[in-house]
Design a protein around this motif. Structure first.
Motif, PDB file in Angstrom:
ATOM      1  N   UNK A  79     119.204  40.496  44.024  1.00  0.00           N
ATOM      2  CA  UNK A  79     120.551  41.041  43.837  1.00  0.00           C
ATOM      3  C   UNK A  79     121.032  41.719  45.114  1.00  0.00           C
ATOM      4  N   UNK A  80     120.135  42.447  45.745  1.00  0.00           N
ATOM      5  CA  UNK A  80     120.481  43.149  46.986  1.00  0.00           C
ATOM      6  C   UNK A  80     120.950  42.169  48.060  1.00  0.00           C
ATOM      7  N   UNK A  81     120.241  41.068  48.213  1.00  0.00           N
ATOM      8  CA  UNK A  81     120.606  40.068  49.217  1.00  0.00           C
ATOM      9  C   UNK A  81     121.928  39.396  48.872  1.00  0.00           C
ATOM     10  N   UNK A  82     122.138  39.093  47.598  1.00  0.00           N
ATOM     11  CA  UNK A  82     123.356  38.400  47.179  1.00  0.00           C
ATOM     12  C   UNK A  82     124.597  39.259  47.423  1.00  0.00           C
ATOM     13  N   UNK A 118     118.713  47.986  48.402  1.00  0.00           N
ATOM     14  CA  UNK A 118     117.903  47.973  47.178  1.00  0.00           C
ATOM     15  C   UNK A 118     117.994  49.283  46.396  1.00  0.00           C
ATOM     16  N   UNK A 119     118.093  50.413  47.103  1.00  0.00           N
ATOM     17  CA  UNK A 119     118.192  51.704  46.420  1.00  0.00           C
ATOM     18  C   UNK A 119     119.452  51.773  45.556  1.00  0.00           C
ATOM     19  N   UNK A 120     120.579  51.268  46.091  1.00  0.00           N
ATOM     20  CA  UNK A 120     121.823  51.257  45.327  1.00  0.00           C
ATOM     21  C   UNK A 120     121.708  50.351  44.110  1.00  0.00           C
ATOM     22  N   UNK A 121     121.075  49.198  44.297  1.00  0.00           N
ATOM     23  CA  UNK A 121     120.899  48.273  43.178  1.00  0.00           C
ATOM     24  C   UNK A 121     120.018  48.890  42.097  1.00  0.00           C
ATOM     25  N   UNK A 122     118.969  49.589  42.491  1.00  0.00           N
ATOM     26  CA  UNK A 122     118.101  50.240  41.496  1.00  0.00           C
ATOM     27  C   UNK A 122     118.890  51.252  40.673  1.00  0.00           C
ATOM     28  N   UNK A 123     119.748  52.031  41.349  1.00  0.00           N
ATOM     29  CA  UNK A 123     120.562  53.010  40.620  1.00  0.00           C
ATOM     30  C   UNK A 123     121.521  52.300  39.670  1.00  0.00           C
ATOM     31  N   UNK A 124     122.113  51.203  40.143  1.00  0.00           N
ATOM     32  CA  UNK A 124     123.013  50.433  39.279  1.00  0.00           C
ATOM     33  C   UNK A 124     122.270  49.896  38.054  1.00  0.00           C
ATOM     34  N   UNK A 125     121.089  49.356  38.270  1.00  0.00           N
ATOM     35  CA  UNK A 125     120.312  48.797  37.156  1.00  0.00           C
ATOM     36  C   UNK A 125     119.948  49.883  36.151  1.00  0.00           C
TER      37      UNK A 125
END
Length: 254
Positions: free
Chosen positions: A25-28, A33-40
């Motif tokens: 998701x981070x690459x797309x 990755x930290x932002x994506x983890x918070x979003x998830x």
């Protein structure tokens, strides 16, 4: 991209693939990755998806899985590509040299266009992307239905597209969908659904091409019913219970 748009996109990606990793998701999205983890974590807390180690998976609690955001063709291209290739291979087996076929917009339609590249056909489409694939094939006569262009999916829709659609004869139509729920097939846009419905009604043989992740999901606009289709063509990932339920409406091929 605003936070709400990013999170809608994340949910759509996870729903499309069934699951996705933080790294993917981070690459797309080009986000850390930290932002994506918070979003998830936030999305998991409201039940939009299920948090798993290293990523997330589609929330599947038996309710209708509604798509949150319409993905572009580019976003869909690498999602379930193996399954789409399986669908395309099965669909190509139903096509004979000399057929007039219609190939609908979407990445599964694109996979089918590649799968029939060695055949001798007239291939009609309202998808610019599908047309660009077909025109490279030596023995295929490609026909592009024009109209109002939708950049999101690369499809031509609207009154001009429908006027042309009403004037052509089609042996076999292969149309992709975003969702299949309780016998209804759906897409994200009513104009796309309208031209798809018209084309299916004009065709001697009607096929829905969809990977198994589309089953049990519903998008914005229901445009057809499986009971009017000759066959649903999907991949081997379809669960037994899903196949039994679908076969109450239509023949299922994979």
């Amino acid at each position: 991209m605003l936070k709400t748009e990013r999170q809608d996109t994340i949910v759509a990606l996870v729903n499309e693939a069934g699951s996705a990793t933080v790294t993917d998701i981070s690459k797309r999205l080009g986000v850390s990755p930290m932002t994506i983890r918070r979003d998830l974590d936030e999305l998991s807390s409201i039940g939009a998806l299920v948090r798993i180690h290293g990523g997330a998976q589609r929330a599947d609690d038996g309710s209708i899985a509604m798509l949150v955001k319409e993905l572009t063709n580019t976003e869909k291209e690498s999602v379930r590509s193996d399954e789409k290739a399986q669908v395309a291979k099965a669909a190509a087996m139903l096509i004979s040299n000399g057929d007039n076929i219609f190939v609908g917009a979407g990445t599964t339609g694109q996979a089918l266009a590649r799968a029939v590249s060695d055949m001798k056909l007239r291939a009609i489409t309202n998808s610019l992307t599908v047309f660009n694939i077909l025109k490279e094939a030596r023995n295929i006569e490609p026909v592009l239905i024009g109209g109002d262009y939708r950049p999101t999916t690369g499809a031509f829709v609207g009154p001009m597209a429908e006027l042309v659609g009403k004037s052509i004869g089609i042996d076999k139509a292969f149309v992709g969908v975003n969702g299949i729920y309780d016998g209804a097939v759906s897409t994200s846009n009513s104009a796309e659904g309208s031209i798809q419905r018209l084309i299916l009604d004009r065709s001697s043989k009607r096929y829905i091409i969809a990977d198994s992740s589309k089953v049990g999901r519903r998008d914005f606009f229901d445009f057809y019913h499986l009971s009017k289709i000759d066959a649903l063509i999907t991949d081997a990932g379809l669960e037994t219970e899903q196949r039994i339920a679908l076969e109450g409406f239509v023949k299922v091929l994979s």
